[in-house]
Write a protein that holds these residues in place. Sequence first.
Motif, short mmCIF file in Angstrom:
data_model
loop_
_atom_site.label_atom_id
_atom_site.label_comp_id
_atom_site.label_asym_id
_atom_site.label_seq_id
_atom_site.Cartn_x
_atom_site.Cartn_y
_atom_site.Cartn_z
N MET A 110 0.84 -1.21 0.00
CA MET A 110 0.00 0.00 0.00
C MET A 110 0.88 1.26 0.00
SD MET A 110 -2.98 -0.97 2.76
CE MET A 110 -3.69 -2.63 2.80
N TYR A 111 1.89 1.28 0.87
CA TYR A 111 2.77 2.45 0.91
C TYR A 111 3.48 2.65 -0.43
CZ TYR A 111 2.30 3.46 5.90
OH TYR A 111 1.81 3.84 7.14
N ARG A 112 3.95 1.57 -1.02
CA ARG A 112 4.70 1.71 -2.28
C ARG A 112 3.76 2.19 -3.41
NH1 ARG A 112 9.67 0.23 -1.15
NH2 ARG A 112 10.08 -1.39 0.39
N LYS A 113 2.52 1.77 -3.37
CA LYS A 113 1.56 2.26 -4.35
C LYS A 113 1.29 3.76 -4.15
CE LYS A 113 -0.96 -1.98 -5.53
NZ LYS A 113 -1.27 -1.75 -6.94
N LEU A 114 1.21 4.16 -2.89
CA LEU A 114 1.01 5.60 -2.61
C LEU A 114 2.16 6.42 -3.16
CD1 LEU A 114 -0.29 5.91 1.08
CD2 LEU A 114 -1.53 6.42 -1.03
N ILE A 115 3.36 5.93 -2.93
CA ILE A 115 4.54 6.67 -3.40
C ILE A 115 4.52 6.79 -4.92
CG2 ILE A 115 7.07 6.59 -3.55
CD1 ILE A 115 6.98 5.20 -0.75
N LYS A 116 4.23 5.69 -5.60
CA LYS A 116 4.18 5.72 -7.07
C LYS A 116 3.06 6.62 -7.57
CE LYS A 116 6.27 1.17 -7.73
NZ LYS A 116 6.07 -0.23 -8.18
N ALA A 117 1.92 6.58 -6.86
CA ALA A 117 0.81 7.44 -7.26
C ALA A 117 1.18 8.91 -7.14
CB ALA A 117 -0.42 7.13 -6.41
N ALA A 118 1.89 9.24 -6.05
CA ALA A 118 2.31 10.63 -5.86
C ALA A 118 3.32 11.07 -6.92
CB ALA A 118 2.91 10.79 -4.46
N GLN A 119 4.05 10.07 -7.47
CA GLN A 119 5.04 10.37 -8.51
C GLN A 119 4.41 10.42 -9.90
OE1 GLN A 119 7.79 7.21 -7.70
NE2 GLN A 119 8.92 8.39 -6.13
N GLY A 120 3.09 10.18 -9.95
CA GLY A 120 2.39 10.32 -11.22
C GLY A 120 1.96 9.02 -11.88
N GLN A 121 2.28 7.89 -11.26
CA GLN A 121 1.87 6.61 -11.85
C GLN A 121 0.37 6.42 -11.70
OE1 GLN A 121 4.35 3.09 -11.29
NE2 GLN A 121 2.52 1.99 -10.59
N ALA A 122 -0.26 5.88 -12.75
CA ALA A 122 -1.70 5.64 -12.70
C ALA A 122 -2.01 4.53 -11.71
CB ALA A 122 -2.21 5.26 -14.09
N GLU A 123 -2.98 4.76 -10.85
CA GLU A 123 -3.42 3.76 -9.89
C GLU A 123 -4.94 3.83 -9.78
OE1 GLU A 123 -2.04 1.42 -8.14
OE2 GLU A 123 0.10 1.81 -8.35
N GLU A 124 -5.59 2.67 -9.69
CA GLU A 124 -7.03 2.65 -9.44
C GLU A 124 -7.31 3.32 -8.10
OE1 GLU A 124 -9.59 1.56 -11.22
OE2 GLU A 124 -8.42 0.81 -12.92
N GLU A 125 -8.37 4.14 -8.04
CA GLU A 125 -8.67 4.82 -6.77
C GLU A 125 -9.17 3.83 -5.72
OE1 GLU A 125 -11.70 7.81 -6.94
OE2 GLU A 125 -11.22 8.59 -4.95
N ILE A 126 -9.99 2.86 -6.11
CA ILE A 126 -10.52 1.86 -5.18
C ILE A 126 -9.84 0.54 -5.47
CG2 ILE A 126 -12.59 0.83 -4.22
CD1 ILE A 126 -12.57 3.90 -4.14
N GLN A 127 -9.12 0.00 -4.51
CA GLN A 127 -8.36 -1.23 -4.73
C GLN A 127 -8.72 -2.27 -3.67
OE1 GLN A 127 -4.22 -0.83 -5.52
NE2 GLN A 127 -4.43 1.12 -6.59
N PHE A 128 -9.14 -3.46 -4.12
CA PHE A 128 -9.41 -4.58 -3.21
C PHE A 128 -8.09 -5.32 -2.99
CE2 PHE A 128 -14.04 -5.19 -2.58
CZ PHE A 128 -14.49 -4.07 -3.25
N VAL A 129 -7.64 -5.37 -1.75
CA VAL A 129 -6.33 -5.95 -1.43
C VAL A 129 -6.43 -7.47 -1.38
CG1 VAL A 129 -4.53 -6.07 0.34
CG2 VAL A 129 -5.67 -3.90 -0.14
N GLY A 130 -5.51 -8.13 -2.12
CA GLY A 130 -5.43 -9.58 -2.09
C GLY A 130 -6.54 -10.28 -2.84
N LEU A 131 -7.15 -9.59 -3.78
CA LEU A 131 -8.24 -10.19 -4.56
C LEU A 131 -7.74 -11.42 -5.31
CD1 LEU A 131 -11.24 -9.35 -5.04
CD2 LEU A 131 -10.45 -8.26 -7.15
#
Length: 401
Positions: free
Chosen positions: A375-396
Amino acid sequence: MVKSTGLKRRDFISANDAVAYGVKLCRPEVIAAYPITPQTTVVEKLSEFIENKEMACEYLNVESEHSVMSAVMGASLMGCRTFTATSSQGLLYMCEMLHYVSGSRFPIVMMNANRTVAAPWNIFGDHRDSLAMRDSGWMQVYVENGQEALDTIIQAYKLAENPKVLTPVMVCLDGFVLTHTYELVDIPDQSAVDAFLPPFVTENKLDLAKPKSLCITAPPEWQTEFRYQQYEAMKEAKKLIPGIDKEFAAHFGRSHGGLIEEYRCEDAEYVLMAMGSVVGTSRLVVDKLREEGLKVGLVKVRFYRPFPKEELASIGSKVKAVGVIDRDISFGYEGALYADVKAALYNSQGTCPRTINFIAGLSGRDITKENLEMMYRKLIKAAQGQAEEEIQFVGLRWEQW
């Protein structure tokens, strides 16, 4: 001020037992009980205290959760300090009475052992039961461990019974992963609790010397005014909560942060926000990522109602990205906590940091350290401009994650 004379007792007990000890120290006069997993051992422990003459309290076994709340409301209507506990379908079954209690301004304290709601049927924990009661007019506080559970029960009575508040409190514990986990818990002196929490005295009760109507009918000409008073009472509670926590710390040497608790947020750029037991695991992940030089932080949202809007907005104004862990999903929209956090983060210019809603831990599924690190690494990438789904189901199982 009378301070504790030191630790009266430290014991290895479950969080459910910690709740029971907290209730015992608060000297309730009436407890109503109906069993439901995973809260049952709370009311069982309290029945043992009463049977063993360790508590002077009327204990009522009733036939349903609806009757439980009706019984404690009746006792509160007579000016008694009361307690009960429930979970999941039981909480939903008493939904009607939750509104009667809050609307009539009875300061009942209840423990909810968070458990998902059917269907599919499951006895393990998430926050779908209590969050479904968001608008019932009850304050909701989510705790992280057994010590906080015991301490919060004591604080809850102090808050609920304040004459400016007179609003019930629901203390929420994650089912099984917290309710049935054993850990060392400090159990305060009775004398120190008595000094912190005086006997309950209220004018909002039936009294032959001062006849009045309670739990009344109100016509449309007055309903809005009653709702406004409930709204104002929550605002008063929000002001009082930090002070009650500080006063508790002065008496007992422990603080739980008031409305929220921050962890390593001073210079954080990427922050996770969460409620309940996952906060403890998250601290370990924050420490690990900090060793890598990543500026991550954590916010425990302790009170969900009243909601700590200003506190979260202040944090949001200083960070690049915020992730919110929801053990809940409002179908057709997003996690309930996320929706409220996101609304709080928007500033007067209509901007807010990058946000992601992580739906995790449903029906007792573990939220692992690996999940949290990702989750933290996704936040960091999102802040750097990487596209990320806003709603994410963890471990789907079929991977979105």
